[in-house]
Design an enzyme around this catalytic site. Structure first.
Site: not given
Length: 422
Positions: A260, A275, A347, A350, A389
């Site tokens: 990403r 991130r 988070e 999801s 994560r």
């Protein structure tokens, strides 16, 4: 992608749905384009009928030995007029498609109203955040003190937002991914897949990455796209297919690298590996009958929660509000894990029900038991989990006063006897 027929039937309802997404009325402009297109097609059909009649007249005239030059000239003129009308219809088609593909999915009725994440609703909490008799450290502080998390080398190799892991910490990251994929395949009924990390335009379009989110992706020099999640290739397994209803639900999972660009995240989570431009994730995808997608959404979320429970990581389930629900989702549950070093919920998964939004873009359908009826499938995707994560959560939750990290019991079979790192 939205169904133009549904917009024709209930334009006010469509505008109300878009209003929940923070958008103004859309139906009037869409239906004006649709009316123009349909008018062009009506004229096209009329001219086609005239051309067919002319062809018959020309045939009769030739059989009777009569001159046909005038009739043939009329046919040529009609052909030119038809080509122009078809071109106009195609142009309006492209305009309608451009408008519809830029509009987000219609939200489920039970999605709460709200413009930002503060309006998300806590549905459940599992476990208690650990209490330490020392000041808990963040994952990057632990990793660097152990000499097993190297951001300087990663920056030398690739720039910011990359990480090099060493030794037992690298093994712990690998163990987490293997544990998750094994759990989903042996206990949760997902089929393990190995899929390409590079996809073409059509594949990225099918799951709504294109055209809206092109800046969030990395593109290769030959025009392919690095996947931001295995959702993209897994969901597109159904693209262009007519799946027998007896095969549904079709459940798939994959452990892949994800890429990403993190466009728009400048200044956010710059320390550590929360991130990253590259990370590993176990993805779950389900292709279902429309009547079953709500139950499948709950089931998928429970599969992700089971990972956290087996690892002993406190979490909470959030129902995202209208303003925080992603572009392609009708409804999303986020799982947030407690990070002691940050003293915050973050988070880690999801899980979204996309309903038929992606299926219409991909032309992914099912054939009913009668062997005749066709319908669009529903697609769902969920993180099961983001491996990096999960590593952060394990490090911060299982840290000790001396800076060492206790390995969760569930990872024992994957760690070769290592029970403590440090």
């Amino acid at each position: 992608m939205h169904d133009i027929r549904a917009i024709r039937l209930d334009p006010a309802g469509f505008d109300a749905a878009m209003s929940r997404r923070g958008l103004g009325a859309q139906s009037e402009a869409i239906l004006a384009l649709d009316a123009s297109r349909r008018a062009n097609l009506g004229l096209l059909q009329e001219k086609q009928a005239k051309r067919n009649e002319l062809s018959r007249e020309i045939g009769r005239a030739k059989r009777e030995g009569n001159v046909t030059e005038a009739l043939e000239a009329q046919a040529v003129t009609l052909r030119i007029e038809m080509d122009l009308l078809q071109s106009q219809a195609d142009e309006v088609d492209a305009q309608i498609k451009g408008v519809l593909e830029a509009l987000p999915n219609i939200l489920a009725a039970d999605v709460p109203e709200g413009r930002e994440e503060s309006a998300n609703v806590v549905l459940k909490t599992w476990g208690e955040p650990p209490a330490f008799d020392f000041a808990p450290r963040q994952h990057f502080e632990l990793g660097e003190a152990l000499g097993l998390m190297d951001f300087a080398s990663a920056a030398k190799l690739a720039g910011s937002r990359f990480t090099v892991l060493r030794g037992p910490l690298a093994r712990l990251e690998r163990a987490l991914g293997q544990f998750m994929i094994d759990l989903h395949t042996t206990e949760h009924g997902y089929e393990e897949m190995v899929v390409p990390s590079l996809v073409n335009d059509a594949t990225a379009y099918g799951t709504s990455q294109l055209p809206k989110f092109a800046e969030d992706l990395f593109r290769t020099t030959d025009g392919r796209w690095l996947i931001p999640t295995a959702e993209v290739p897994l969901t597109n397994m159904a693209a262009g297919e007519i799946t027998p209803v007896a095969r549904l639900p079709w459940r798939m999972t994959a452990l892949t690298d994800c890429f990403r660009s993190e466009a728009g995240s400048a200044g956010r989570d710059t320390r550590g590996m929360l991130r990253q431009h590259q990370f590993r994730k176990v993805e779950m995808v389900s292709i279902t009958h429309p009547d079953a997608s709500a139950d499948e959404h709950e089931r998928m979320t429970r599969c992700a929660e089971t990972v956290l429970e087996r690892l002993g990581l406190p979490y909470r389930r959030m129902l995202l509000c209208s303003g925080d629900t992603g572009f392609g989702a009708a409804k999303t549950f986020d799982l947030e894990v407690w990070l002691p070093g940050q003293g915050a919920w973050r988070e880690i998964s999801s899980c979204s029900n996309m309903r038929d939004f992606q299926a219409r873009r991909m032309n992914a359908r099912f054939r009913a038991a009668d062997g005749k009826t066709l319908g669009f499938v529903h697609t769902l995707n969920g993180s099961g989990l983001a491996v990096g994560r999960a590593l952060i959560a394990v490090m911060e939750t299982c840290q000790q006063a001396d800076g060492s990290i206790i390995v969760p019991e569930a990872l024992g079979p994957y760690m070769g006897g290592i029970v403590r790192i440090g």
